[in-house]
Design a protein around this motif. Structure first.
Motif, PDB file in Angstrom:
ATOM      1  N   SER A   1       0.827  -1.207   0.000  1.00  0.00           N
ATOM      2  CA  SER A   1       0.000   0.000   0.000  1.00  0.00           C
ATOM      3  C   SER A   1       0.863   1.259   0.000  1.00  0.00           C
ATOM      4  O   SER A   1       0.596   2.212  -0.742  1.00  0.00           O
ATOM      5  CB  SER A   1      -0.927  -0.003   1.228  1.00  0.00           C
ATOM      6  N   MET A   2       1.907   1.268   0.831  1.00  0.00           N
ATOM      7  CA  MET A   2       2.783   2.444   0.881  1.00  0.00           C
ATOM      8  C   MET A   2       3.479   2.672  -0.451  1.00  0.00           C
ATOM      9  O   MET A   2       3.608   3.816  -0.921  1.00  0.00           O
ATOM     10  CB  MET A   2       3.813   2.290   2.008  1.00  0.00           C
ATOM     11  N   LYS A   3       3.950   1.580  -1.092  1.00  0.00           N
ATOM     12  CA  LYS A   3       4.611   1.716  -2.388  1.00  0.00           C
ATOM     13  C   LYS A   3       3.660   2.271  -3.441  1.00  0.00           C
ATOM     14  O   LYS A   3       4.010   3.162  -4.215  1.00  0.00           O
ATOM     15  CB  LYS A   3       5.154   0.357  -2.847  1.00  0.00           C
ATOM     16  N   LEU A   4       2.424   1.747  -3.454  1.00  0.00           N
ATOM     17  CA  LEU A   4       1.450   2.209  -4.442  1.00  0.00           C
ATOM     18  C   LEU A   4       1.059   3.657  -4.208  1.00  0.00           C
ATOM     19  O   LEU A   4       0.901   4.434  -5.151  1.00  0.00           O
ATOM     20  CB  LEU A   4       0.208   1.318  -4.410  1.00  0.00           C
ATOM     21  N   GLN A   5       0.916   4.043  -2.937  1.00  0.00           N
ATOM     22  CA  GLN A   5       0.504   5.412  -2.645  1.00  0.00           C
ATOM     23  C   GLN A   5       1.605   6.430  -2.932  1.00  0.00           C
ATOM     24  O   GLN A   5       1.315   7.605  -3.140  1.00  0.00           O
ATOM     25  CB  GLN A   5       0.046   5.528  -1.191  1.00  0.00           C
ATOM     26  N   ARG A   6       2.863   5.967  -2.954  1.00  0.00           N
ATOM     27  CA  ARG A   6       3.936   6.879  -3.365  1.00  0.00           C
ATOM     28  C   ARG A   6       3.839   7.184  -4.866  1.00  0.00           C
ATOM     29  O   ARG A   6       4.275   8.244  -5.316  1.00  0.00           O
ATOM     30  CB  ARG A   6       5.304   6.272  -3.037  1.00  0.00           C
ATOM     31  N   LYS A   7       3.284   6.243  -5.636  1.00  0.00           N
ATOM     32  CA  LYS A   7       3.164   6.435  -7.081  1.00  0.00           C
ATOM     33  C   LYS A   7       1.833   7.071  -7.459  1.00  0.00           C
ATOM     34  O   LYS A   7       1.753   7.838  -8.415  1.00  0.00           O
ATOM     35  CB  LYS A   7       3.275   5.075  -7.796  1.00  0.00           C
ATOM     36  N   SER A   8       0.779   6.720  -6.727  1.00  0.00           N
ATOM     37  CA  SER A   8      -0.560   7.161  -7.111  1.00  0.00           C
ATOM     38  C   SER A   8      -1.461   7.153  -5.885  1.00  0.00           C
ATOM     39  O   SER A   8      -1.285   6.347  -4.979  1.00  0.00           O
ATOM     40  CB  SER A   8      -1.134   6.232  -8.188  1.00  0.00           C
ATOM     41  N   LYS A   9      -2.426   8.066  -5.869  1.00  0.00           N
ATOM     42  CA  LYS A   9      -3.399   8.130  -4.780  1.00  0.00           C
ATOM     43  C   LYS A   9      -4.713   7.462  -5.182  1.00  0.00           C
ATOM     44  O   LYS A   9      -5.788   7.824  -4.712  1.00  0.00           O
ATOM     45  CB  LYS A   9      -3.648   9.586  -4.383  1.00  0.00           C
ATOM     46  N   ALA A  10      -4.628   6.483  -6.058  1.00  0.00           N
ATOM     47  CA  ALA A  10      -5.831   5.779  -6.506  1.00  0.00           C
ATOM     48  C   ALA A  10      -6.484   5.048  -5.337  1.00  0.00           C
ATOM     49  O   ALA A  10      -5.791   4.492  -4.481  1.00  0.00           O
ATOM     50  CB  ALA A  10      -5.474   4.781  -7.610  1.00  0.00           C
ATOM     51  N   PRO A  11      -7.822   5.038  -5.269  1.00  0.00           N
ATOM     52  CA  PRO A  11      -8.505   4.280  -4.219  1.00  0.00           C
ATOM     53  C   PRO A  11      -8.285   2.787  -4.411  1.00  0.00           C
ATOM     54  O   PRO A  11      -8.126   2.310  -5.531  1.00  0.00           O
ATOM     55  CB  PRO A  11      -9.981   4.661  -4.426  1.00  0.00           C
ATOM     56  N   GLY A  12      -8.271   2.038  -3.312  1.00  0.00           N
ATOM     57  CA  GLY A  12      -7.978   0.611  -3.367  1.00  0.00           C
ATOM     58  C   GLY A  12      -9.204  -0.247  -3.117  1.00  0.00           C
ATOM     59  O   GLY A  12     -10.179   0.177  -2.491  1.00  0.00           O
ATOM     60  N   LEU A  13      -9.155  -1.475  -3.620  1.00  0.00           N
ATOM     61  CA  LEU A  13     -10.180  -2.487  -3.381  1.00  0.00           C
ATOM     62  C   LEU A  13      -9.488  -3.749  -2.887  1.00  0.00           C
ATOM     63  O   LEU A  13      -8.443  -4.123  -3.408  1.00  0.00           O
ATOM     64  CB  LEU A  13     -10.947  -2.799  -4.668  1.00  0.00           C
ATOM     65  N   ALA A  14     -10.067  -4.413  -1.886  1.00  0.00           N
ATOM     66  CA  ALA A  14      -9.471  -5.629  -1.323  1.00  0.00           C
ATOM     67  C   ALA A  14     -10.453  -6.787  -1.454  1.00  0.00           C
ATOM     68  O   ALA A  14     -11.661  -6.622  -1.214  1.00  0.00           O
ATOM     69  CB  ALA A  14      -9.093  -5.417   0.144  1.00  0.00           C
ATOM     70  N   TYR A  15      -9.912  -7.951  -1.831  1.00  0.00           N
ATOM     71  CA  TYR A  15     -10.728  -9.151  -2.029  1.00  0.00           C
ATOM     72  C   TYR A  15     -10.145 -10.313  -1.224  1.00  0.00           C
ATOM     73  O   TYR A  15      -8.950 -10.586  -1.312  1.00  0.00           O
ATOM     74  CB  TYR A  15     -10.754  -9.548  -3.508  1.00  0.00           C
ATOM     75  N   PHE A  16     -10.974 -10.984  -0.446  1.00  0.00           N
ATOM     76  CA  PHE A  16     -10.599 -12.240   0.200  1.00  0.00           C
ATOM     77  C   PHE A  16     -11.877 -12.987   0.571  1.00  0.00           C
ATOM     78  O   PHE A  16     -12.990 -12.498   0.294  1.00  0.00           O
ATOM     79  CB  PHE A  16      -9.687 -12.025   1.416  1.00  0.00           C
ATOM     80  N   HIS A  17     -11.765 -14.167   1.179  1.00  0.00           N
ATOM     81  CA  HIS A  17     -12.927 -15.050   1.310  1.00  0.00           C
ATOM     82  C   HIS A  17     -13.674 -14.905   2.635  1.00  0.00           C
ATOM     83  O   HIS A  17     -14.885 -14.687   2.650  1.00  0.00           O
ATOM     84  CB  HIS A  17     -12.498 -16.498   1.116  1.00  0.00           C
ATOM     85  N   ILE A  18     -12.985 -15.059   3.748  1.00  0.00           N
ATOM     86  CA  ILE A  18     -13.640 -15.067   5.060  1.00  0.00           C
ATOM     87  C   ILE A  18     -13.963 -13.635   5.496  1.00  0.00           C
ATOM     88  O   ILE A  18     -13.078 -12.773   5.502  1.00  0.00           O
ATOM     89  CB  ILE A  18     -12.747 -15.737   6.127  1.00  0.00           C
ATOM     90  N   PRO A  19     -15.215 -13.329   5.880  1.00  0.00           N
ATOM     91  CA  PRO A  19     -15.545 -11.962   6.297  1.00  0.00           C
ATOM     92  C   PRO A  19     -14.840 -11.575   7.596  1.00  0.00           C
ATOM     93  O   PRO A  19     -14.596 -12.423   8.465  1.00  0.00           O
ATOM     94  CB  PRO A  19     -17.060 -11.998   6.474  1.00  0.00           C
TER      95      PRO A  19
END
Length: 390
Positions: free
Chosen positions: A238-256
């Motif tokens: 997340s830190m690496k991506l936010q240094r390049k872009s402030k795009a909003p993120g989406l997270a996917y996994f199985h167990i709530p």
């Protein structure tokens, strides 16, 4: 995973050569940036004790007075004389590489010339290479998730639910055009191969994590959870991506997450039909991943499965916690309750020069398998313009 053919296939990895810049996109161990073969092949003993086998070249040097200073960054120390000799040989090799503070690049080698790699060059060569015949055989790979095997199998058989494929099945649609360009027909090749925004979107704001199935700790019963090592990976990524872009993120996994139990019927869109008490089948321990998500600040929505007849989506502390909806017929459902799939739409701004800009909004809805593919529960999950509505 792939199609097996008696003809000679295009060996992409052998044809691609990395051109090192700052090294933020080239793998230290897995790409052949310092020699004709990757470092993992030349120095297998070092690679065996490496704890971050996917690390980038940039992760293993500091830049001082115009020169790269290399260091051993693994958690495992070089404890034996043999390893020390191998590391010395590795240093001698990589110190010859000229690190420059510019973007990495890739060259595509043909019989005649080596030139900068583009997807269009590969696509053109594939179009003129008769390696795929009508007899398609799928090689099942056991070291990747089953869902990835199944997805690629559907790709090979052209069974993805694109507008083009739906029309071939005589399903009525108001339009078959691509939502990105509104010109060409929406197809798998259009959306994944030709549309550069697909590559951009994947690398800018998707996070896929494996929450497992059941607890692997004997003293803790119940379902699995996002482990500390995964949370550390998420924070670093997340830190690496936010240094390049402030795009909003989406997270996917199985167990709530346990935080899915924070809602009642007045604070979410959708339904909660699971019979349990509580009707949320999360892990019996709270791993703190929701707090990690809030602290990172970029993820705007989380999507899970597991509870097949819960399909709601509600906002908690600036993050939308959503169920994907019970989709497949291979698992339990509820009589009279249509199977459904959640669709997520991420739209990019269109610049005046025709190129794509930042993420403008993220929306979601559910499509029912009720004979009419009915759309329900339209929601805006995130937008640059707070007053925007569906």
């Amino acid at each position: 995973m792939g199609r097996l053919s008696p003809n000679q296939p295009i060996k992409v990895q052998e044809r691609l050569t990395p051109i090192i810049g700052r090294g933020d996109k080239i793998s230290f161990w897995l790409d052949n940036w310092a020699a004709e073969v990757p470092l993992r092949v030349l120095f297998p003993n070092l690679f065996a004790i490496e704890t971050e086998k996917q690390c980038k070249v940039m992760d293993r040097y500091t830049y001082n007075q115009g020169k790269a200073v290399w260091f051993w960054g693994s958690n495992h120390t070089i404890s034996s004389n043999d390893l020390a000799i191998e590391w010395g040989e590795c240093l001698s090799l990589i110190e010859k590489v000229n690190i420059q503070l510019k973007d990495d690049n890739w060259q595509w080698k043909t019989d005649a010339v080596a030139e900068n790699f583009t997807v269009s060059k590969l696509r053109s060569e594939l179009d003129h290479n008769d390696t795929l015949n009508e007899t398609r055989v799928i090689k099942w790979l056991h070291w990747i998730p089953k869902k990835v095997n199944c997805f690629l199998w559907r790709v090979v058989l052209d069974r993805l639910a694109t507008k083009e494929a739906l029309q071939l099945r005589n399903i009525p649609l108001t339009s078959n055009s691509c939502p990105f360009c509104n010109i060409a027909v929406e197809s798998f090749s259009k959306n994944v191969i030709y549309v550069s925004t697909s590559f951009l979107a994947y690398h800018e704001f998707y996070s896929f994590l494996d929450s497992g199935d059941y607890s692997t700790v004997p003293a803790i019963p119940g379902y699995g959870w996002i482990k500390p090592s995964q949370q550390f990976w998420f924070q670093q990524t997340s830190m690496k991506l936010q240094r390049k872009s402030k795009a909003p993120g989406l997270a996917y996994f199985h167990i709530p997450l346990p935080e899915y139990s924070s809602f009642d019927s007045s604070s979410y869109t959708g339904v909660e039909l699971e019979p349990g008490n509580p009707p949320i089948s999360s892990a019996s321990v709270n791993s703190g991943f929701f707090t990690t998500l809030v602290g990172a600040g970029d993820v705007k929505a989380v999507f899970v499965g597991h509870d097949h007849i819960n399909d709601f989506c509600g906002e908690l502390t600036g993050i939308n916690l959503c169920y994907a909806g019970g989709f497949g017929y291979h698992a339990y459902g509820k009589a009279g309750w249509s199977r459904r799939s959640r669709v997520v739409v991420a739209s990019l701004e269109k610049k005046s020069n025709g190129s794509w800009g930042a993420v403008e909004f993220i929306k979601t809805y559910k499509r029912l398998d009720d004979g009419n593919l009915t759309v329900i529960d339209n929601q805006v999950l995130w937008t640059k313009t707070p007053s925007m509505k569906w």
